[in-house]
Design an enzyme around this catalytic site. Structure first.
Site, PDB file in Angstrom:
ATOM      1  N   HIS A   1       0.776  -1.168  -0.011  1.00  0.00           N
ATOM      2  CA  HIS A   1       0.067  -0.020   0.016  1.00  0.00           C
ATOM      3  C   HIS A   1       0.834   1.280  -0.152  1.00  0.00           C
ATOM      4  CE1 HIS A   1      -1.654   3.336   2.623  1.00  0.00           C
ATOM      5  NE2 HIS A   1      -2.310   3.033   1.625  1.00  0.00           N
TER       6      HIS A   1
ATOM      7  N   ASN B   1       0.467   5.636  -0.227  1.00  0.00           N
ATOM      8  CA  ASN B   1      -0.516   6.968  -0.152  1.00  0.00           C
ATOM      9  C   ASN B   1       0.335   8.054   0.025  1.00  0.00           C
ATOM     10  OD1 ASN B   1      -2.249   8.698   1.755  1.00  0.00           O
ATOM     11  ND2 ASN B   1      -3.456   8.030  -0.020  1.00  0.00           N
ATOM     12  N   VAL B   2       0.061   9.195  -0.818  1.00  0.00           N
ATOM     13  CA  VAL B   2       0.462  10.590  -0.446  1.00  0.00           C
ATOM     14  C   VAL B   2      -0.670  11.539  -0.703  1.00  0.00           C
ATOM     15  CG1 VAL B   2       2.825  10.175  -0.884  1.00  0.00           C
ATOM     16  CG2 VAL B   2       1.438  10.557  -3.076  1.00  0.00           C
TER      17      VAL B   2
ATOM     18  N   HIS C   1      -8.062  -4.840  18.060  1.00  0.00           N
ATOM     19  CA  HIS C   1      -9.049  -6.294  18.406  1.00  0.00           C
ATOM     20  C   HIS C   1      -8.449  -7.458  18.263  1.00  0.00           C
ATOM     21  CE1 HIS C   1      -9.700  -5.727  14.065  1.00  0.00           C
ATOM     22  NE2 HIS C   1      -9.976  -7.022  14.040  1.00  0.00           N
TER      23      HIS C   1
END
Length: 322
Positions: A117, A119-120, A197
């Site tokens: 993954h 992202n910018v 979790h």
């Protein structure tokens, strides 16, 4: 300007058009390289958002290397920031906003090639929406802006040298902008991509940063560009080296189980997914990050000493790789 959203000085005003031009070019460069790697073309899907803005989704499915992959560009505007964008900065609630970014997730078919993954993104928060009564700046005040992004690796049957390579490139991407950034962003990534979790990491980490405006616009933008520009160097050599390794249905089943953790994180914790859905983004583009085939088994645990257990025992616990 600090990293907590104070207005920047007039001579440091952000240039959104410059950021957009970079992001559009980054998407194109990455897709071109991935198409050459896969041997198949990405589908192009341009979309518009009724509230303002739109984007270009580039997706590949059932390719030579990628079971699914997406490289998205989006540029959206709105009258009020959604809750996911103001959780850490409630004083911006009600402000108009402009957000743009490139986000990609690649799910290779081979269990020996890690999911990845990157992202910018760039945000600007402007004046409060009329009648909102929230967060209106003084007349003439500059907008509040910040960059965010990073990249992280999610292997299934990891090789130590691959993880070291990925983290080394991440370090090299931010090192020119301050020796303090890599340890900080690396820990931020370890803390962020964690399934609370289940008390386990999603993968082996990389870089993560948000609310970044240090050194002014030119410096912060240059650092963000460096992260985007280093992505291909971080991941492509791993894919090229591991794509032809043999695998069986056992490895595919474990891959599907671990992909389930990916889905859980994206739907429960991921800020980008939440922002997209809360801001009325295009659902198909937002959820392109989901793997195409996933499994859940009740109370599944890896057999001690197995290759699957090695991921848990030797890789998922945060450590300094470089």
């Amino acid at each position: 300007m600090t990293a907590h959203g104070q207005a920047c000085a007039a001579d440091e005003a952000p240039d959104a058009a410059q950021v957009r031009d970079y992001l559009v070019g980054l998407q194109s460069r990455i897709v071109e390289r991935l198409e050459a790697l896969d041997g198949s073309a990405f589908r192009s899907d341009r979309w518009e958002r009724p509230e303002g803005g739109g984007g270009l989704t580039r997706v590949i499915e059932e390719g030579g290397l990628f079971e699914r992959g997406g490289v998205n560009f989006s540029h959206v505007k709105g009258a009020g920031l959604p809750a996911s964008a103001t959780a850490q900065r409630p004083h911006l609630a009600g402000r108009s906003f402009e957000a743009m970014g490139v986000s990609l997730v690649l799910h290779p078919r081979s269990p020996h090639v890690p999911t990845v993954h990157m992202n910018v993104r760039f945000f600007t928060a402007g004046a409060a929406a009329p009648g909102s009564g929230a967060g209106a700046p003084q007349p003439g005040a500059a907008p509040v802006w910040w960059f965010g992004g990073g990249m992280d690796l999610t292997p299934y049957y990891p090789f130590e040298q691959d993880v070291i390579h990925f983290h080394s490139v991440c370090r090299d991407a931010v090192r020119p902008f301050g020796e303090h950034l890599h340890p900080r962003f690396k820990k931020w990534c370890d803390d962020y991509f964690f399934l609370k979790h289940r008390n386990e990491a999603r993968g082996v980490g990389g870089l993560f940063f948000d609310d970044f405006d240090e050194g002014g616009f030119a410096h912060a933008f240059a650092m963000t560009r460096s992260v985007g520009d280093h992505f291909l160097d971080a991941w492509v050599p791993i894919a090229e080296q591991r794509r032809d390794l043999p695998w069986s249905e056992r490895e595919r089943e474990f891959q599907a189980l671990r992909r389930g953790r990916y889905v859980e994180f994206n739907l429960v914790f991921d800020r980008g997914t939440l922002f997209g859905l809360q801001s009325g983004g295009r659902t198909e583009s937002i959820l392109m990050s989901m793997p195409p085939s996933v499994r859940w088994r009740y109370d599944w645990r890896p057999q001690p000493g197995s290759p699957e257990a090695r991921l848990y025992d030797d890789f998922l616990a945060p450590r300094d790789w470089v």
